[in-house]
Design an enzyme around this catalytic site. Structure first.
Site, PDB file in Angstrom:
ATOM      1  N   GLU A 122     -61.005-120.446 -37.907  1.00  0.00           N
ATOM      2  CA  GLU A 122     -61.199-120.761 -36.481  1.00  0.00           C
ATOM      3  C   GLU A 122     -59.859-121.069 -35.809  1.00  0.00           C
ATOM      4  O   GLU A 122     -59.613-120.672 -34.665  1.00  0.00           O
ATOM      5  CB  GLU A 122     -62.154-121.948 -36.332  1.00  0.00           C
ATOM      6  N   GLU A 142     -69.482-121.959 -44.525  1.00  0.00           N
ATOM      7  CA  GLU A 142     -70.313-122.996 -43.900  1.00  0.00           C
ATOM      8  C   GLU A 142     -71.762-122.910 -44.381  1.00  0.00           C
ATOM      9  O   GLU A 142     -72.418-123.926 -44.591  1.00  0.00           O
ATOM     10  CB  GLU A 142     -70.256-122.873 -42.363  1.00  0.00           C
TER      11      GLU A 142
HETATM   12  C1  LIG Z   1     -69.876-129.193 -38.940  1.00  0.00           C
HETATM   13  O1  LIG Z   1     -68.962-129.485 -37.956  1.00  0.00           O
HETATM   14  C2  LIG Z   1     -67.723-128.894 -37.990  1.00  0.00           C
HETATM   15  C3  LIG Z   1     -67.324-127.971 -38.976  1.00  0.00           C
HETATM   16  C4  LIG Z   1     -66.059-127.440 -38.935  1.00  0.00           C
HETATM   17  C5  LIG Z   1     -65.544-126.534 -39.953  1.00  0.00           C
HETATM   18  C6  LIG Z   1     -66.146-126.321 -41.120  1.00  0.00           C
HETATM   19  C7  LIG Z   1     -65.481-125.661 -42.258  1.00  0.00           C
HETATM   20  O2  LIG Z   1     -64.271-125.409 -42.286  1.00  0.00           O
HETATM   21  S1  LIG Z   1     -66.471-125.289 -43.620  1.00  0.00           S
HETATM   22  C8  LIG Z   1     -65.378-124.665 -44.839  1.00  0.00           C
HETATM   23  C9  LIG Z   1     -64.799-125.735 -45.701  1.00  0.00           C
HETATM   24  N1  LIG Z   1     -63.942-125.176 -46.726  1.00  0.00           N
HETATM   25  C10 LIG Z   1     -64.362-124.770 -47.930  1.00  0.00           C
HETATM   26  O3  LIG Z   1     -65.521-124.833 -48.246  1.00  0.00           O
HETATM   27  C11 LIG Z   1     -63.290-124.295 -48.888  1.00  0.00           C
HETATM   28  C12 LIG Z   1     -63.224-125.200 -50.080  1.00  0.00           C
HETATM   29  N2  LIG Z   1     -62.067-124.913 -50.917  1.00  0.00           N
HETATM   30  C13 LIG Z   1     -62.023-123.925 -51.827  1.00  0.00           C
HETATM   31  O4  LIG Z   1     -62.911-123.112 -51.943  1.00  0.00           O
HETATM   32  C14 LIG Z   1     -60.798-123.871 -52.718  1.00  0.00           C
HETATM   33  O5  LIG Z   1     -60.214-125.138 -52.725  1.00  0.00           O
HETATM   34  C15 LIG Z   1     -59.735-122.838 -52.292  1.00  0.00           C
HETATM   35  C16 LIG Z   1     -59.324-123.000 -50.835  1.00  0.00           C
HETATM   36  C17 LIG Z   1     -60.273-121.423 -52.510  1.00  0.00           C
HETATM   37  C18 LIG Z   1     -58.448-123.003 -53.145  1.00  0.00           C
HETATM   38  O6  LIG Z   1     -58.777-122.999 -54.519  1.00  0.00           O
HETATM   39  P1  LIG Z   1     -57.719-123.584 -55.572  1.00  0.00           P
HETATM   40  O7  LIG Z   1     -56.375-123.058 -55.235  1.00  0.00           O
HETATM   41  O8  LIG Z   1     -58.256-123.339 -56.921  1.00  0.00           O
HETATM   42  O9  LIG Z   1     -57.641-125.166 -55.250  1.00  0.00           O
HETATM   43  P2  LIG Z   1     -58.701-126.329 -55.615  1.00  0.00           P
HETATM   44  O10 LIG Z   1     -58.387-126.835 -56.988  1.00  0.00           O
HETATM   45  O11 LIG Z   1     -60.082-125.902 -55.336  1.00  0.00           O
HETATM   46  O12 LIG Z   1     -58.319-127.426 -54.521  1.00  0.00           O
HETATM   47  C19 LIG Z   1     -57.155-128.227 -54.629  1.00  0.00           C
HETATM   48  C20 LIG Z   1     -57.485-129.553 -53.995  1.00  0.00           C
HETATM   49  O13 LIG Z   1     -57.743-129.348 -52.614  1.00  0.00           O
HETATM   50  C21 LIG Z   1     -59.048-129.884 -52.283  1.00  0.00           C
HETATM   51  N3  LIG Z   1     -59.650-129.083 -51.228  1.00  0.00           N
HETATM   52  C22 LIG Z   1     -59.661-127.743 -51.113  1.00  0.00           C
HETATM   53  N4  LIG Z   1     -60.325-127.378 -50.003  1.00  0.00           N
HETATM   54  C23 LIG Z   1     -60.732-128.523 -49.417  1.00  0.00           C
HETATM   55  C24 LIG Z   1     -61.479-128.817 -48.220  1.00  0.00           C
HETATM   56  N5  LIG Z   1     -61.903-127.854 -47.396  1.00  0.00           N
HETATM   57  N6  LIG Z   1     -61.735-130.091 -47.937  1.00  0.00           N
HETATM   58  C25 LIG Z   1     -61.280-131.092 -48.713  1.00  0.00           C
HETATM   59  N7  LIG Z   1     -60.560-130.891 -49.858  1.00  0.00           N
HETATM   60  C26 LIG Z   1     -60.304-129.614 -50.187  1.00  0.00           C
HETATM   61  C27 LIG Z   1     -59.822-129.797 -53.596  1.00  0.00           C
HETATM   62  O14 LIG Z   1     -60.918-130.648 -53.568  1.00  0.00           O
HETATM   63  C28 LIG Z   1     -58.738-130.189 -54.579  1.00  0.00           C
HETATM   64  O15 LIG Z   1     -58.599-131.589 -54.515  1.00  0.00           O
HETATM   65  P3  LIG Z   1     -58.348-132.448 -55.855  1.00  0.00           P
HETATM   66  O16 LIG Z   1     -58.266-133.868 -55.382  1.00  0.00           O
HETATM   67  O17 LIG Z   1     -59.517-132.161 -56.748  1.00  0.00           O
HETATM   68  O18 LIG Z   1     -57.059-131.930 -56.404  1.00  0.00           O
HETATM   69  C29 LIG Z   1     -65.214-127.842 -37.915  1.00  0.00           C
HETATM   70  C30 LIG Z   1     -65.603-128.768 -36.953  1.00  0.00           C
HETATM   71  C31 LIG Z   1     -66.873-129.303 -37.000  1.00  0.00           C
HETATM   72  O19 LIG Z   1     -67.287-130.246 -36.101  1.00  0.00           O
END
Ligand SMILES: COc1cc(/C=C/C(=O)SCCNC(=O)CCNC(=O)[C@H](O)C(C)(C)COP(=O)(O)OP(=O)(O)OC[C@H]2O[C@@H](n3cnc4c(N)ncnc43)[C@H](O)[C@@H]2OP(=O)(O)O)ccc1O
Length: 268
Positions: A122, A142
């Site tokens: 977005e 989402e």
């Molecule tokens: C409802 O009202 C709204 C909504 C919105 C907007 C909504 C959205 O954006 S929904 C989409 C959210 N994002 C995701 O679902 C993606 C999640 N992440 C992944 O799939 C993966 O992390 C990756 C991006 C593909 C990367 O993979 P990789 O390189 O293997 O890294 P990881 O080990 O998975 O992650 C490392 C570390 O980062 C943390 N992390 C990753 N993504 C997120 C995230 N989106 N939120 C929080 N944390 C994240 C992950 O947990 C790891 O943390 P550690 O502490 O375990 O190291 C807008 C406005 C509204 O009002």
């Protein structure tokens, strides 16, 4: 429009952005690489402040991700259980930040790599030009998180790729590649021989050479004209064309061309 305590200005975390100046281009790096540049409240507020305080001599902006990814979208750890009012305020706070990007007085270029997901997608939609390197991939998970887009994606993305394709992304979780992103009209450039950041910087320098009034017309008037009914659109176009050609800058530039002082248009 609702207002509430979720005011972005009070929450800015400057460490979440790396802001630099390269000539007249402002570079804005999303700086939460350990969390894949997930967009938390502190970052969103910092982004708002950044666009509020754009220095007068800046002629274009490049937004990029520090590390291997552009952005993993909304920081899910901050998505507290909200009542409807809190949810609306949160979403509208995002709208205000991304509107600042879309209605920025200078062109904004998003340099994309790795994950460009959810709210990260977005954010990219609010930019005026999108440049991707081959590692970039796009998704709207989402649906599988049980939420809906909240950062203006349902308004901006269908205008780029169409309603059906966006619906498919949200319903099936389909992930698009960098190449597909170009084919479907999401990004304008696939940068294979240099990083998306370097290509975006090159484009940032290029657009900075334009007359500011032309850039203003493209950013502010063109989207409105394109959405207006044809008669209104044509009148707006005539008015904008008249204002632009009356500007001294246009007169100087046209005279320079006729005097053979500027480069001709050549295929690249
Ligand atoms: C409802 O009202 C709204 C909504 C919105 C907007 C909504 C959205 O954006 S929904 C989409 C959210 N994002 C995701 O679902 C993606 C999640 N992440 C992944 O799939 C993966 O992390 C990756 C991006 C593909 C990367 O993979 P990789 O390189 O293997 O890294 P990881 O080990 O998975 O992650 C490392 C570390 O980062 C943390 N992390 C990753 N993504 C997120 C995230 N989106 N939120 C929080 N944390 C994240 C992950 O947990 C790891 O943390 P550690 O502490 O375990 O190291 C807008 C406005 C509204 O009002």
């Amino acid at each position: 429009m609702l207002t509430g305590n979720a005011s972005a200005a009070t929450l800015a975390d400057p460490s979440t952005l790396v802001i630099d100046t390269v000539g007249s281009v402002l570079t804005v790096g999303l700086n939460r690489a350990k969390k894949r540049n997930a967009l938390n409240d502190g970052l969103m507020a910092a982004l708002k402040d950044c666009f509020d305080d754009l220095p007068a001599d800046i002629r274009s902006v490049v937004i990029h991700g520090i590390g291997d990814h552009f952005s993993a979208g909304l920081d899910l750890s901050e998505l507290r259980v909200r009542d409807a009012t809190e949810g609306l305020v949160h979403s509208q706070t995002w709208h205000r930040v991304f509107d600042k990007i879309q209605y920025c007085r200078v062109p904004v270029i998003a340099a994309l790599k790795g994950a460009v997901i959810g709210g990260g997608l977005e954010l990219a939609c609010a930019a005026h030009i999108r440049v991707a390197e081959p590692s970039a991939y796009y998704a709207l998970p989402e649906g599988s998180r049980g939420i809906f887009v909240g950062g203006g994606g349902s308004v901006r993305l269908p205008r780029l790729i169409g309603v059906a394709r966006m619906a498919d992304m949200m319903l099936t979780g389909r992930v698009y590649s960098a190449t597909e992103g170009v084919v479907h009209g999401f990004s304008q450039y696939l940068s294979e021989d240099k990083t998306a950041y370097d290509k975006a910087l090159e484009l940032g320098n290029r657009v900075a050479q334009n007359a500011p009034l032309t850039n203003f017309a493209v950013l502010q008037a063109l989207p409105m004209i394109a959405e207006a009914n044809p008669q209104t659109g044509l009148l707006m176009e005539s008015l904008m064309a008249t204002v632009a050609q009356s500007d001294q800058e246009a007169k100087n530039r046209i005279r320079d061309f006729l005097d053979h002082k500027t480069a001709k248009v050549k295929p690249t």
